[in-house]
Design an enzyme around this catalytic site. Structure first.
Site, PDB file in Angstrom:
ATOM      1  N   SER A  48       0.864  -1.183   0.000  1.00 39.45           N
ATOM      2  CA  SER A  48       0.000   0.000   0.000  1.00 39.45           C
ATOM      3  C   SER A  48       0.900   1.233   0.000  1.00 39.45           C
ATOM      4  O   SER A  48       2.090   1.138   0.353  1.00 39.45           O
ATOM      5  CB  SER A  48      -0.883   0.010   1.260  1.00 39.45           C
TER       6      SER A  48
ATOM      7  N   TYR B  57      -1.988  -1.384  10.232  1.00 37.31           N
ATOM      8  CA  TYR B  57      -1.921  -1.429   8.766  1.00 37.31           C
ATOM      9  C   TYR B  57      -0.581  -0.890   8.284  1.00 37.31           C
ATOM     10  O   TYR B  57       0.066  -1.505   7.423  1.00 37.31           O
ATOM     11  CB  TYR B  57      -3.080  -0.626   8.190  1.00 37.31           C
TER      12      TYR B  57
END
Length: 239
Positions: free
Chosen positions: A133, A146
């Protein structure tokens, strides 16, 4: 020209969004795809075989790879795409939530590589794409677990790329920005708009735009590409 003609691929998190777009793109380009997910309600077309699997469970990985090899005899491409997100800051993050996200987003990637690489070594050929990401490259407020998991995926990818560089196996990571998927659709609309407004191109990406990048890395067109981070984010991390 079909870039993945006769290739055998595993794609995780294949039920929707980016994963489903990758499955469709791979099939369009000639591959046979094993679609792994815990959800089983996607409408897959031809040349796709669904395997219900939890990427955080090693036994599920063992069974999935065994099935692929029994049915096809080889495994050319692995796309570790399955993931979840959590917006809890560190001081409020319960260990159970941390462990769950790390298990899926980080350990799932490790397990996928662990059980796919032996066959790729036997073949002296393979392409692994780990979906990280932009928040595996830069920090963002609150998304502690995350950030940690996706950052780990980025560096683990480089480790694998270096470890197997002379063995015929290429390993790269893809770093999407804000992409319109069922996952992002379920998030707070104001949060989503803030990320879009912070993106230089001033729009969300499409799953197909990520799939196009993954296709390149999976194909022999990327034969000299390993250990790279392919950022597809509308300019977000260029700022």
């Amino acid at each position: 020209m079909e870039l993945l003609k006769n290739k055998i691929a595993i794609v995780t998190g294949a039920n929707q969004g980016i994963g489903l777009a990758i499955v469709n793109k791979f099939v369009e380009q000639g591959a046979f795809v094993y679609a792994l997910d815990i959800k089983d309600d996607a409408a897959y077309g031809q040349n796709v075989s669904f395997i219900k699997a939890d990427v955080s469970k090693e036994d599920d990985w063992k069974a999935a790879v065994k099935q692929v090899l029994e049915e096809k005899g080889r495994l050319d491409i692995l796309v570790n795409n399955a993931g979840v997100i959590d917006y809890t800051p560190i001081h409020e993050l319960e260990l159970e939530r941390w462990n769950r996200l790390i298990a899926i987003d980080q350990t799932g990637v490790f397990l996928g590589m662990k059980h796919s690489i032996p066959q790729m070594l036997n073949q002296a050929y393979g392409s692994i794409i780990n979906v990280s990401s932009i928040w595996g490259t830069v920090g963002a407020a609150d998304v502690a677990a995350y950030n940690a998991a996706k950052g780990a995926v980025a560096v683990l990818t480089k480790n694998a790329a270096l470890t197997y560089a002379t063995k015929g196996i290429r390993v790269n990571s893809v770093h999407p920005g804000f992409i319109t998927t069922p996952l992002t659709d379920s998030q707070d609309a104001q949060l989503n708009q803030w990320v879009i407004d912070s993106t230089p191109m001033k729009r969300a990406g499409k799953p197909e735009e990520i799939a196009n990048g993954v296709l390149f890395l999976a194909s022999d067109e990327a034969s000299y590409v390993t250990g790279s981070e392919l950022v597809i984010d509308g300019g977000y991390t260029a700022q």
